[in-house]
Design a protein around this motif. Structure first.
Motif, PDB file in Angstrom:
ATOM      1  N   ALA A 120      -4.274   6.483 -13.088  1.00  0.00           N
ATOM      2  CA  ALA A 120      -3.546   5.904 -11.951  1.00  0.00           C
ATOM      3  C   ALA A 120      -3.734   4.390 -11.909  1.00  0.00           C
ATOM      4  O   ALA A 120      -2.805   3.647 -11.560  1.00  0.00           O
ATOM      5  N   LEU A 121      -4.919   3.934 -12.283  1.00  0.00           N
ATOM      6  CA  LEU A 121      -5.184   2.499 -12.324  1.00  0.00           C
ATOM      7  C   LEU A 121      -4.282   1.812 -13.346  1.00  0.00           C
ATOM      8  O   LEU A 121      -3.642   0.799 -13.052  1.00  0.00           O
ATOM      9  N   LEU A 149      -4.937  -6.305  -7.710  1.00  0.00           N
ATOM     10  CA  LEU A 149      -5.269  -4.891  -7.529  1.00  0.00           C
ATOM     11  C   LEU A 149      -6.743  -4.781  -7.154  1.00  0.00           C
ATOM     12  O   LEU A 149      -7.616  -5.172  -7.932  1.00  0.00           O
ATOM     13  N   ILE A 157      -9.614  -2.443  -6.557  1.00  0.00           N
ATOM     14  CA  ILE A 157     -10.250  -1.132  -6.667  1.00  0.00           C
ATOM     15  C   ILE A 157     -11.674  -1.198  -6.132  1.00  0.00           C
ATOM     16  O   ILE A 157     -12.239  -0.203  -5.687  1.00  0.00           O
ATOM     17  N   ASP A 180       0.860  -1.179   0.000  1.00  0.00           N
ATOM     18  CA  ASP A 180       0.000   0.000   0.000  1.00  0.00           C
ATOM     19  C   ASP A 180       0.896   1.228   0.000  1.00  0.00           C
ATOM     20  O   ASP A 180       1.426   1.624   1.037  1.00  0.00           O
ATOM     21  N   ALA A 228      -0.734   1.714 -12.186  1.00  0.00           N
ATOM     22  CA  ALA A 228      -0.511   0.690 -11.147  1.00  0.00           C
ATOM     23  C   ALA A 228      -0.407  -0.703 -11.761  1.00  0.00           C
ATOM     24  O   ALA A 228       0.407  -1.516 -11.322  1.00  0.00           O
ATOM     25  N   SER A 240      -7.316   0.353   2.220  1.00  0.00           N
ATOM     26  CA  SER A 240      -5.956   0.562   2.705  1.00  0.00           C
ATOM     27  C   SER A 240      -5.504  -0.674   3.458  1.00  0.00           C
ATOM     28  O   SER A 240      -6.317  -1.530   3.834  1.00  0.00           O
ATOM     29  N   MET A 247      -6.412  -0.049  -3.726  1.00  0.00           N
ATOM     30  CA  MET A 247      -6.491   1.251  -4.390  1.00  0.00           C
ATOM     31  C   MET A 247      -7.613   2.036  -3.735  1.00  0.00           C
ATOM     32  O   MET A 247      -8.771   1.608  -3.729  1.00  0.00           O
ATOM     33  N   ARG A 271      -8.901   5.181  -4.272  1.00  0.00           N
ATOM     34  CA  ARG A 271      -9.839   5.962  -5.082  1.00  0.00           C
ATOM     35  C   ARG A 271      -9.610   5.669  -6.549  1.00  0.00           C
ATOM     36  O   ARG A 271      -8.474   5.528  -6.990  1.00  0.00           O
TER      37      ARG A 271
END
Length: 530
Positions: free
Chosen positions: A258-259, A223, A225, A34, A262, A73, A251, A253
């Motif tokens: 950004a996704l 990942l 989300i 994280d 990542a 988180s 993730m 937000r």
């Protein structure tokens, strides 16, 4: 204990025992990354024990409700496992709630301890709740940030030093598989949100099966989300990863660029989500700037998943395996799943077949009589995955679960001769035009086939002469030239006249909840105003 399929022995059926088992099995392997924080599986177990002792020092006992109102988180996972290690029930709150909405849930759930962050979408949680009456709430802890009137995460963890280790171990061992592990609130889109109770054993049995069926592996980089307050992000997310020893990348937000960054940076292999998630990646103008070649496994599901989307996930985004699934909070998140070796048409057009040990049928919602295969009916489910009930709502529980244990899902589906289920719509989303039932998902499926349509949602709205009529909200693909007449003409060419939307609205985006589902209540309001 539940038999594990990879020869690692029996899998425990409570959260504290699972965390300890995972530490033994996976040791120094990465459990969570994280930001700049890395936790191995051994680290995670130690952090979970520290949080549990801190909760004990605060006075948390078995059966207490501990709420988490925060984005995804590492601390979220540690806090949840720590609370569950004492037999507390974790109550998850949607991060988009207003202060009044959150207070309503905290009050009705009888929450004693709240874990949150300094800032959420609607503002500072402590400020949002300042004027609300919450007599049961004893303590607020911030997972990150600082705020007057709340204890910091560091100060909270420091309380563990004063806890009795022997008493904590006894409390861990006293947690039973049949004890309630969590209370997830339904979205409340069709009425007052209800708190769904599920046990430790239900969670683990369902998601061992889910993980095995979709093909989640210990070498996956996962990942997440999907928000942790929802079963897709929590149970099919970090809990499934913990069971299989995958690496978790939370993730907090959603941001499309950004996704994709990542995925490239962490070589992400596992990326589940609502269909809208993949739509947004596919329609990103800068997608070619990112290396998405590591993607291996995608799991999605909705009332209608377009055939083209499934094909694009494989052919454009490069997923080796794409499966669709169906479930609801009241079924511990899962009812049916496609199998990875199912043919593409089955994966695109169905939600798979029922998980092992669970019964499924499509019935006449009035009589409860099973409909013949191939005919639409309300989906009913019976088995170990059916919730323990709605918290403090016995009448609602009795309405949802029949005397002989069948859960009425409120979804309309068709089951074929193989036992594969196709969800056609929500019972409550159906509208009636001139006496004819119209299922919006069928209309949406048709409109998605029109070139230039990126996303679409259809709702029914009142009409004086015809009872109700359809309103279609269409998001054009980047660079596409669409107009209302073209959308209506496409519908007329492919659907019966009563199914053709009377109104078409071209919009930049659809309103989504934090789980990526379209907020049709908002669309109905917008259509009515227009």
């Amino acid at each position: 204990m539940l038999k594990d399929d990879v020869g690692q022995g029996a899998l425990p059926l409570t959260a504290p025992r699972l965390a300890g088992w995972a530490a033994q099995q996976y040791g120094d392997k990465l459990a969570i990354r994280d930001g700049d924080q890395d936790l191995s599986y051994s680290d995670l177990n130690q952090a979970r024990r520290q949080a549990g002792k801190a909760f004990m020092a605060l006075g948390v006992e078995k059966g207490d409700r501990v709420a988490i109102w925060a984005p995804n988180s590492a601390q979220w996972i540690v806090a949840a496992l720590g609370a569950q290690s004492l037999g507390a029930i974790v109550v998850t709150l949607n991060t988009r709630l207003s202060g009044a909405e959150a207070a309503d849930i905290l009050s009705r759930a009888g929450v004693s301890y709240l874990l949150t962050v300094a800032q959420l979408e609607q503002g500072a949680p402590c400020g949002l709740l300042a004027e609300e009456s919450l007599p049961a709430l004893k303590e607020t802890v911030l997972l990150e940030g600082a705020e007057d009137g709340a204890r910091s995460w560091q100060d909270f963890l420091a309380l563990a030093e004063g806890a009795d280790s022997a008493a904590f171990t006894a409390a861990e061992r006293a947690v039973l598989p049949s004890d309630s592990a969590d209370m997830l609130f339904t979205s409340g889109t069709t009425g007052k949100a209800k708190g769904v109770l599920c046990s430790h054993e239900q969670n683990f049995r369902v998601f061992v099966t889910w993980s095995d069926t979709v093909g989640l592996r210990s070498d996956d980089n996962y990942l997440i989300i999907n928000p942790f307050f929802h079963s897709f992000g929590y149970k099919a997310g970090w809990l499934a990863a913990l069971i299989k020893g995958a690496a978790i990348f939370p993730m907090a937000r959603f941001d499309r660029s950004a996704l994709m960054a990542a995925i490239e940076q962490h070589r992400i292999t596992m990326l589940p989500g609502a269909p809208s998630l993949y739509d947004m990646i596919l329609n990103a103008e800068d997608r070619d700037q990112y290396d998405l070649s590591s993607l291996r496994l995608g799991v999605t599901g909705a009332a209608s998943v377009p055939v083209q989307l499934v094909k694009d996930m494989s052919e454009v985004l490069g997923f080796e395996t794409v499966v669709t699934a169906y479930g609801l909070t009241e079924s511990t998140g899962v009812v049916t799943i496609c199998r990875p070796d199912d043919d593409p048409e089955t994966i695109a057009n169905t939600s798979g077949r029922v998980i092992d040990g669970v019964e499924l049928r499509c019935v006449d919602p009035e009589s409860g009589k099973e409909r013949p295969r191939g005919e639409a009916g309300e989906v009913w489910v019976r088995g170990y995955n059916v919730m323990q009930g709605y918290f403090d709502m016995p009448d609602a529980t009795a309405e949802a679960i029949t005397d002989d244990g069948w859960l009425r899902t409120g979804d309309i589906g068709v089951m074929d001769e193989r036992g594969y289920l196709r969800i056609t719509d929500r019972l409550k989303d159906m509208y009636i035009m001139n006496g004819e039932n119209v299922y919006p998902a069928e209309v949406e499926q048709c409109l998605r086939q029109l070139p230039g349509v990126a996303q679409v949602a259809v709702v029914g709205i009142p009409h004086k002469a015809q009872g109700e009529v359809g309103a279609a909200f269409v998001v054009p693909a980047s660079g596409a030239e669409l107009d209302e007449d073209a959308v209506k003409q496409h519908a007329s060419n492919n659907l019966a006249r009563y199914k053709v939307p009377k109104h078409v609205f071209l919009v930049d985006s659809l309103p989504l909840n934090a789980s990526g589902k379209v907020l049709k209540t908002v669309l109905r309001e917008q259509a009515a105003q227009a």
